[in-house]
Design a protein around this motif. Structure first.
Motif, PDB file in Angstrom:
ATOM      1  N   PRO A   1      -6.799   1.035   0.277  1.00 46.04           N
ATOM      2  CA  PRO A   1      -7.399   1.895   1.302  1.00 46.04           C
ATOM      3  C   PRO A   1      -7.175   1.438   2.739  1.00 46.04           C
ATOM      4  O   PRO A   1      -6.762   2.236   3.591  1.00 46.04           O
ATOM      5  N   SER A   2      -7.426   0.166   3.034  1.00 53.63           N
ATOM      6  CA  SER A   2      -7.285  -0.282   4.414  1.00 53.63           C
ATOM      7  C   SER A   2      -5.829  -0.278   4.868  1.00 53.63           C
ATOM      8  O   SER A   2      -5.540  -0.089   6.058  1.00 53.63           O
ATOM      9  N   LEU A   3      -4.897  -0.464   3.942  1.00 58.13           N
ATOM     10  CA  LEU A   3      -3.487  -0.462   4.316  1.00 58.13           C
ATOM     11  C   LEU A   3      -2.924   0.950   4.394  1.00 58.13           C
ATOM     12  O   LEU A   3      -1.922   1.186   5.075  1.00 58.13           O
ATOM     13  N   THR A   4      -3.568   1.891   3.739  1.00 55.40           N
ATOM     14  CA  THR A   4      -3.216   3.295   3.949  1.00 55.40           C
ATOM     15  C   THR A   4      -3.506   3.666   5.395  1.00 55.40           C
ATOM     16  O   THR A   4      -2.701   4.342   6.054  1.00 55.40           O
ATOM     17  N   GLU A   5      -4.648   3.213   5.893  1.00 52.15           N
ATOM     18  CA  GLU A   5      -4.984   3.441   7.298  1.00 52.15           C
ATOM     19  C   GLU A   5      -3.947   2.779   8.209  1.00 52.15           C
ATOM     20  O   GLU A   5      -3.523   3.366   9.210  1.00 52.15           O
ATOM     21  N   LEU A   6      -3.518   1.568   7.859  1.00 53.15           N
ATOM     22  CA  LEU A   6      -2.516   0.871   8.650  1.00 53.15           C
ATOM     23  C   LEU A   6      -1.194   1.628   8.659  1.00 53.15           C
ATOM     24  O   LEU A   6      -0.540   1.749   9.708  1.00 53.15           O
ATOM     25  N   VAL A   7      -0.769   2.123   7.502  1.00 54.20           N
ATOM     26  CA  VAL A   7       0.467   2.902   7.428  1.00 54.20           C
ATOM     27  C   VAL A   7       0.423   4.065   8.424  1.00 54.20           C
ATOM     28  O   VAL A   7       1.392   4.338   9.144  1.00 54.20           O
ATOM     29  N   CYS A   8      -0.705   4.734   8.476  1.00 57.71           N
ATOM     30  CA  CYS A   8      -0.862   5.856   9.406  1.00 57.71           C
ATOM     31  C   CYS A   8      -0.823   5.378  10.852  1.00 57.71           C
ATOM     32  O   CYS A   8      -0.178   5.996  11.713  1.00 57.71           O
ATOM     33  N   ASP A   9      -1.487   4.275  11.145  1.00 58.97           N
ATOM     34  CA  ASP A   9      -1.531   3.766  12.516  1.00 58.97           C
ATOM     35  C   ASP A   9      -0.191   3.195  12.970  1.00 58.97           C
ATOM     36  O   ASP A   9       0.033   3.034  14.178  1.00 58.97           O
TER      37      ASP A   9
ATOM     38  N   GLY B   1      -7.849   7.669  -4.386  1.00 60.74           N
ATOM     39  CA  GLY B   1      -9.009   8.446  -3.966  1.00 60.74           C
ATOM     40  C   GLY B   1      -9.931   7.686  -3.043  1.00 60.74           C
ATOM     41  O   GLY B   1     -10.784   8.284  -2.380  1.00 60.74           O
ATOM     42  N   PHE B   2      -9.759   6.361  -2.976  1.00 64.00           N
ATOM     43  CA  PHE B   2     -10.576   5.545  -2.081  1.00 64.00           C
ATOM     44  C   PHE B   2      -9.946   5.403  -0.702  1.00 64.00           C
ATOM     45  O   PHE B   2     -10.554   4.815   0.199  1.00 64.00           O
ATOM     46  N   CYS B   3      -8.735   5.908  -0.542  1.00 66.65           N
ATOM     47  CA  CYS B   3      -8.068   5.879   0.771  1.00 66.65           C
ATOM     48  C   CYS B   3      -8.585   7.077   1.569  1.00 66.65           C
ATOM     49  O   CYS B   3      -8.135   8.208   1.357  1.00 66.65           O
ATOM     50  N   ILE B   4      -9.531   6.825   2.460  1.00 71.91           N
ATOM     51  CA  ILE B   4     -10.242   7.927   3.115  1.00 71.91           C
ATOM     52  C   ILE B   4     -10.042   7.995   4.621  1.00 71.91           C
ATOM     53  O   ILE B   4     -10.491   8.936   5.265  1.00 71.91           O
ATOM     54  N   HIS B   5      -9.399   7.013   5.207  1.00 75.83           N
ATOM     55  CA  HIS B   5      -9.166   7.015   6.658  1.00 75.83           C
ATOM     56  C   HIS B   5      -7.666   6.971   6.942  1.00 75.83           C
ATOM     57  O   HIS B   5      -6.948   6.197   6.309  1.00 75.83           O
ATOM     58  N   PRO B   6      -7.204   7.802   7.907  1.00 75.31           N
ATOM     59  CA  PRO B   6      -7.917   8.818   8.689  1.00 75.31           C
ATOM     60  C   PRO B   6      -8.092  10.109   7.889  1.00 75.31           C
ATOM     61  O   PRO B   6      -7.137  10.598   7.275  1.00 75.31           O
ATOM     62  N   LYS B   7      -9.304  10.626   7.898  1.00 72.67           N
ATOM     63  CA  LYS B   7      -9.678  11.713   6.994  1.00 72.67           C
ATOM     64  C   LYS B   7      -8.828  12.968   7.168  1.00 72.67           C
ATOM     65  O   LYS B   7      -8.359  13.557   6.189  1.00 72.67           O
ATOM     66  N   ASP B   8      -8.643  13.416   8.410  1.00 69.03           N
ATOM     67  CA  ASP B   8      -7.924  14.667   8.637  1.00 69.03           C
ATOM     68  C   ASP B   8      -6.499  14.604   8.108  1.00 69.03           C
ATOM     69  O   ASP B   8      -5.984  15.566   7.535  1.00 69.03           O
ATOM     70  N   VAL B   9      -5.864  13.460   8.279  1.00 73.26           N
ATOM     71  CA  VAL B   9      -4.477  13.289   7.846  1.00 73.26           C
ATOM     72  C   VAL B   9      -4.370  13.203   6.331  1.00 73.26           C
ATOM     73  O   VAL B   9      -3.503  13.836   5.703  1.00 73.26           O
TER      74      VAL B   9
ATOM     75  N   VAL C   1      -2.426  14.378   1.702  1.00 75.50           N
ATOM     76  CA  VAL C   1      -1.639  13.402   0.938  1.00 75.50           C
ATOM     77  C   VAL C   1      -2.145  13.355  -0.504  1.00 75.50           C
ATOM     78  O   VAL C   1      -3.341  13.143  -0.742  1.00 75.50           O
ATOM     79  N   PRO C   2      -1.298  13.546  -1.504  1.00 77.32           N
ATOM     80  CA  PRO C   2      -1.732  13.565  -2.904  1.00 77.32           C
ATOM     81  C   PRO C   2      -2.389  12.257  -3.350  1.00 77.32           C
ATOM     82  O   PRO C   2      -2.025  11.169  -2.878  1.00 77.32           O
ATOM     83  N   LYS C   3      -3.339  12.376  -4.275  1.00 69.60           N
ATOM     84  CA  LYS C   3      -4.014  11.210  -4.848  1.00 69.60           C
ATOM     85  C   LYS C   3      -3.334  10.805  -6.154  1.00 69.60           C
ATOM     86  O   LYS C   3      -2.819  11.666  -6.883  1.00 69.60           O
ATOM     87  N   VAL C   4      -3.378   9.499  -6.440  1.00 70.89           N
ATOM     88  CA  VAL C   4      -2.792   8.998  -7.684  1.00 70.89           C
ATOM     89  C   VAL C   4      -3.819   8.175  -8.463  1.00 70.89           C
ATOM     90  O   VAL C   4      -3.476   7.193  -9.124  1.00 70.89           O
ATOM     91  N   GLY C   5      -5.083   8.597  -8.412  1.00 75.91           N
ATOM     92  CA  GLY C   5      -6.132   7.870  -9.117  1.00 75.91           C
ATOM     93  C   GLY C   5      -6.840   6.890  -8.213  1.00 75.91           C
ATOM     94  O   GLY C   5      -6.905   7.077  -6.989  1.00 75.91           O
TER      95      GLY C   5
ATOM     96  N   SER D   1     -14.899  -5.871   5.788  1.00 76.43           N
ATOM     97  CA  SER D   1     -13.996  -6.093   4.650  1.00 76.43           C
ATOM     98  C   SER D   1     -12.632  -5.419   4.758  1.00 76.43           C
ATOM     99  O   SER D   1     -11.719  -5.775   4.029  1.00 76.43           O
ATOM    100  N   TRP D   2     -12.478  -4.457   5.662  1.00 80.77           N
ATOM    101  CA  TRP D   2     -11.196  -3.750   5.750  1.00 80.77           C
ATOM    102  C   TRP D   2     -10.245  -4.527   6.649  1.00 80.77           C
ATOM    103  O   TRP D   2     -10.505  -4.695   7.836  1.00 80.77           O
ATOM    104  N   TYR D   3      -9.140  -4.978   6.058  1.00 75.86           N
ATOM    105  CA  TYR D   3      -8.098  -5.594   6.869  1.00 75.86           C
ATOM    106  C   TYR D   3      -7.180  -4.491   7.361  1.00 75.86           C
ATOM    107  O   TYR D   3      -7.537  -3.326   7.342  1.00 75.86           O
ATOM    108  N   GLY D   4      -5.977  -4.857   7.829  1.00 75.39           N
ATOM    109  CA  GLY D   4      -5.099  -3.836   8.382  1.00 75.39           C
ATOM    110  C   GLY D   4      -5.455  -3.540   9.818  1.00 75.39           C
ATOM    111  O   GLY D   4      -5.913  -4.404  10.560  1.00 75.39           O
TER     112      GLY D   4
END
Length: 275
Positions: free
Chosen positions: A33-41, A53-61, A65-69, A251-254
């Motif tokens: 999740p925290s690195l999904t946010e980093l990828v976007c940033d 499904g736990f990758c929630i930030h940034p929400k609008d973007v 993006v499809p979920k894979v569990g 707890s969120w790195y990235g």
């Protein structure tokens, strides 16, 4: 005359695997999740083709993006359908067996394992290098270094406190000093108890002898969502003051690491009556 091409630059991940720079658009799936946010940033949202499904930030973007569990129960069939060029995993958050299975059909599995706020610098360099986002990675690194200085100054300006950081209820669970959370809290002068490194997320009872050393209890908003109604219960059990903490900030790195350090430094000063 034969021209000798220079060796291609590579970046090593937390598993020691060397990853070359990717040419052209990538197809990235992040299972962290925290690195999904980093990828976007890092400006790679158009190359992000999957997430948990736990990758929630940034929400609008991420709505697009499809979920894979989940992080622990990845849908491998769905992942195959997305045909990723790269999958980002984490040693703590994803199962090793799952990562090994993914490596059978994905060209590049990028393994991460930041254990302290400073380790984010290597994560920025790794992803920025692989995906050609060095300038964005450098900007994040500069901001993190400034936030680290601010957090250390806040910690140095106040007496260190020993804290119990709660992550679960029934059973009660906390964090060991080997965790990213503990290292982040230590930056602002909060030393977690118990003092051991293993297990990383120990369960405990309220009669544990080391609890006598605790100065303050911090109740995290994740993975268990502690709320205001839990404060009186915990203060009665611990015999110590307690407060709620935004778990994502601890707890969120990235890319959230800098904001997390500033949040904790401000909270530390507020609880000390300085803000």
């Amino acid at each position: 005359m034969m021209t000798i091409k220079p060796e291609q630059e590579t970046w090593a991940d937390a598993a020691g695997q060397a990853h070359p720079a990717h040419n052209g658009p990538a197809r990235i799936v992040s299972l962290v999740p925290s690195l999904t946010e980093l990828v976007c940033d890092l400006g790679l949202v158009d190359q992000l083709v999957g997430r948990t499904g736990f990758c929630i930030h940034p929400k609008d973007v991420l709505r697009r993006v499809p979920k894979v569990g989940g992080t622990k129960d990845v849908n491998l069939d769905r992942l195959r359908e997305l045909a990723p060029s790269h999958v980002i995993v984490n040693i703590d958050e994803n199962r090793r067996e799952c990562a090994e299975e993914i490596a059978r059909f994905v060209p590049r599995v990028i393994v991460t394992h930041p254990c302290s706020p400073e380790d984010n610098l290597d994560v920025y360099r790794l992803l920025g290098g692989i995906f050609g986002r060095q300038a964005e990675a450098a900007a994040l690194a500069s901001d993190l270094r400034a936030a680290l200085d601010e957090a250390r100054q806040a910690g140095a300006s106040l007496p260190r406190e020993k804290v119990l950081y709660l992550i679960w209820r029934e059973p009660w669970m906390t964090v060991a000093r080997s965790t990213y959370i503990s290292a982040t809290l230590a930056t602002v002068g909060w030393d977690t108890l118990p003092p051991g490194a293993e297990p990383r997320y120990p369960a405990f009872e309220w009669d544990a002898p080391w609890l006598a050393e605790v100065d303050r209890v911090l109740l995290s908003s994740e993975p268990y969502r502690f709320r205001e109604r839990h404060l009186a219960e915990v203060e009665a059990a611990a015999g110590r003051p307690a407060c709620l903490v935004d778990g994502e900030m601890a707890s969120w790195y990235g890319s959230r690491a800098a904001a997390g350090l500033r949040y904790l430094a401000a909270l530390r000063r507020k609880l000390a009556g300085l803000e």
